[in-house]
Design an enzyme around this catalytic site. Structure first.
Site, mmCIF file in Angstrom:
data_model
loop_
_atom_site.group_PDB
_atom_site.id
_atom_site.type_symbol
_atom_site.label_atom_id
_atom_site.label_comp_id
_atom_site.label_asym_id
_atom_site.label_seq_id
_atom_site.Cartn_x
_atom_site.Cartn_y
_atom_site.Cartn_z
ATOM 1 N N TYR A 92 -0.408 -0.703 9.704
ATOM 2 C CA TYR A 92 -1.039 -1.240 9.160
ATOM 3 C C TYR A 92 0.466 -0.689 7.232
ATOM 4 O O TYR A 92 1.353 -1.279 6.922
ATOM 5 C CB TYR A 92 -2.141 -0.358 8.707
ATOM 6 C CG TYR A 92 -2.344 -0.564 6.967
ATOM 7 C CD1 TYR A 92 -3.041 -2.045 6.756
ATOM 8 C CD2 TYR A 92 -2.342 0.409 6.046
ATOM 9 C CE1 TYR A 92 -3.754 -2.253 4.776
ATOM 10 C CE2 TYR A 92 -2.696 0.004 4.417
ATOM 11 C CZ TYR A 92 -3.585 -1.443 4.659
ATOM 12 O OH TYR A 92 -3.493 -1.572 3.169
ATOM 13 N N SER B 36 0.908 -1.528 -0.130
ATOM 14 C CA SER B 36 0.068 0.044 -0.374
ATOM 15 C C SER B 36 1.018 1.641 -0.376
ATOM 16 O O SER B 36 2.007 0.732 0.609
ATOM 17 C CB SER B 36 -1.038 0.252 1.368
ATOM 18 O OG SER B 36 -1.324 1.282 1.399
HETATM 19 P P1 NAD Z 1 -10.734 -5.745 1.628
HETATM 20 O O1 NAD Z 1 -10.636 -5.999 2.307
HETATM 21 O O2 NAD Z 1 -11.675 -5.724 0.064
HETATM 22 O O3 NAD Z 1 -10.015 -7.489 0.449
HETATM 23 C C1 NAD Z 1 -9.043 -8.161 1.585
HETATM 24 C C2 NAD Z 1 -9.273 -10.119 2.366
HETATM 25 O O4 NAD Z 1 -8.464 -10.480 2.630
HETATM 26 C C3 NAD Z 1 -11.112 -9.451 2.238
HETATM 27 O O5 NAD Z 1 -11.993 -10.081 1.993
HETATM 28 C C4 NAD Z 1 -10.494 -9.959 3.729
HETATM 29 O O6 NAD Z 1 -11.998 -10.715 4.464
HETATM 30 C C5 NAD Z 1 -9.484 -10.812 3.797
HETATM 31 N N1 NAD Z 1 -8.260 -11.435 4.957
HETATM 32 C C6 NAD Z 1 -8.578 -11.025 6.194
HETATM 33 N N2 NAD Z 1 -8.099 -11.357 6.788
HETATM 34 C C7 NAD Z 1 -7.578 -12.615 6.375
HETATM 35 C C8 NAD Z 1 -7.458 -13.906 6.840
HETATM 36 N N3 NAD Z 1 -6.765 -14.331 7.853
HETATM 37 N N4 NAD Z 1 -6.804 -14.375 6.128
HETATM 38 C C9 NAD Z 1 -7.986 -14.590 4.473
HETATM 39 N N5 NAD Z 1 -8.469 -13.880 4.299
HETATM 40 C C10 NAD Z 1 -8.087 -12.547 4.870
HETATM 41 O O7 NAD Z 1 -9.432 -4.820 0.407
HETATM 42 P P2 NAD Z 1 -9.630 -4.905 -1.309
HETATM 43 O O8 NAD Z 1 -9.942 -3.077 -1.610
HETATM 44 O O9 NAD Z 1 -9.973 -5.868 -2.190
HETATM 45 O O10 NAD Z 1 -7.455 -4.819 -0.964
HETATM 46 C C11 NAD Z 1 -6.640 -5.653 -2.086
HETATM 47 C C12 NAD Z 1 -5.414 -5.244 -1.299
HETATM 48 O O11 NAD Z 1 -4.980 -4.787 -1.493
HETATM 49 C C13 NAD Z 1 -4.919 -5.850 0.565
HETATM 50 O O12 NAD Z 1 -4.253 -6.341 0.347
HETATM 51 C C14 NAD Z 1 -4.860 -4.407 0.581
HETATM 52 O O13 NAD Z 1 -4.356 -4.332 1.633
HETATM 53 C C15 NAD Z 1 -4.683 -3.486 -0.225
HETATM 54 N N6 NAD Z 1 -4.531 -2.162 -0.565
HETATM 55 C C16 NAD Z 1 -6.286 -1.813 -1.097
HETATM 56 C C17 NAD Z 1 -6.539 0.016 -0.846
HETATM 57 C C18 NAD Z 1 -7.763 0.106 -0.780
HETATM 58 O O14 NAD Z 1 -8.150 1.403 -0.951
HETATM 59 N N7 NAD Z 1 -8.933 -0.642 -1.529
HETATM 60 C C19 NAD Z 1 -4.925 0.451 -0.980
HETATM 61 C C20 NAD Z 1 -4.005 -0.007 -1.061
HETATM 62 C C21 NAD Z 1 -3.884 -1.531 -0.803
#
Ligand code: NAD
Length: 258
Positions: A154, A141
């Site tokens: 985070y 991120s």
């Molecule tokens: P999201 O929360 O929709 O998806 C993350 C998924 O991981 C969720 O379905 C959650 O249930 C699952 N998860 C959490 N803990 C878990 C565990 N212990 N075991 C198995 N699954 C688990 O988030 P997203 O927006 O789809 O993000 C995808 C990736 O991109 C992530 O790594 C996130 O940190 C990164 N990211 C997202 C953003 C944003 O703006 N959405 C920004 C920067 C980075």
């Protein structure tokens, strides 16, 4: 283009946000998939939508036994793993550093960094090292470059994930295996929407105002879509990126320019 014909991929956190989008895009390019998440019913819906080329499995990526079972599922169904998408993450609870707790810090670190080590270790040992092939993609991120207020848990985990990426890349390169990291800025998923709602409630402002404040400093003045981020992840996972390893690639509308 069928970049993933005859390839097997595991995607963690495949129930919401970016995960299901990557799953559908990879399936369209010929991949066989294991889709893992803690909430089996959600990930079963994604797999059912894709059809015979996807299996759903319940796995908490911080649990060694669950991770072994997840990789077993890929090996027993398809006999190999070519791509490991370490996508699962949690945001943790927003806290200033003077409020931070060991539980919040470590619980976030376990999902957002340690799990990538566990899943990578397992696919390397079960398939990639022996076959001398494979691609691992981690998801960091922009908070992991410059830090983010009230997100020491985070930001630290996502920063460490980039160093983990480089270390894995150095160790596995001679086996023909690559490891890279996608570094998204704001993606328009529920994770971001929930964050903006939380901040809006706390500050007595609207979600639109919070969004405008996030977008204003971005050169391209827009959030990324899940598809924008997925396209980079699929490129890094594919043979098109065959000489790219150890890299952290920003997909963030220009937020970070290193
Ligand atoms: P999201 O929360 O929709 O998806 C993350 C998924 O991981 C969720 O379905 C959650 O249930 C699952 N998860 C959490 N803990 C878990 C565990 N212990 N075991 C198995 N699954 C688990 O988030 P997203 O927006 O789809 O993000 C995808 C990736 O991109 C992530 O790594 C996130 O940190 C990164 N990211 C997202 C953003 C944003 O703006 N959405 C920004 C920067 C980075």
């Amino acid at each position: 283009m069928k970049r993933f014909k005859d390839k097997v991929a595991i995607i963690t956190g495949a129930s919401t946000g970016l995960g299901p989008v990557m799953a559908r895009m990879m399936a369209a390019e010929g991949a066989k998939l294991v889709l893992a998440a803690r909430r089996l019913e959600l990930v079963e819906d994604v797999a059912a939508d894709i059809g015979d080329d996807a299996v759903a499995i319940r796995a908490d990526v911080t649990d060694e036994g669950d991770v072994e079972t997840m990789v077993d599922a890929a090996m027993s169904r398809w006999g190999q793993v070519d791509v490991m998408m370490n996508n699962a993450a949690v945001p943790g609870t927003d806290k200033y550093i003077w409020e931070q707790t060991v539980d919040n810090f470590l619980d976030t670190y376990k999902v957002d960094c340690m799990a990538a080590m566990l899943c990578s270790r397992e696919v390397l040992n079960r398939s990639m090292l022996e076959r001398r092939a494979g691609s691992i993609v981690n998801f960091s991120s922009s908070a992991g470059w410059d830090g983010m207020v009230r997100k020491s848990h985070y930001s630290a985990a996502k920063g460490a994930l980039r160093i983990l990426t480089k270390t894995i890349a150095r160790e596995v390169g001679e086996y023909g295996i690559r490891c890279n990291c996608v570094v998204p800025g704001a993606i328009g998923t529920d994770l971001m929407l929930n964050y903006m709602k939380r901040v809006a409630d706390e500050q007595g402002r609207t979600v639109e105002e919070i969004e405008a404040g996030i977008v204003a400093p971005l050169p391209l003045k827009t959030f990324s879509t899940p598809e924008d981020v997925a396209r980079m992840a699929l490129f890094l996972a594919s043979d098109e990126a065959r000489t790219i390893t150890g890299q952290s690639i920003n997909v963030d509308a220009g937020l970070v320019m290193s």
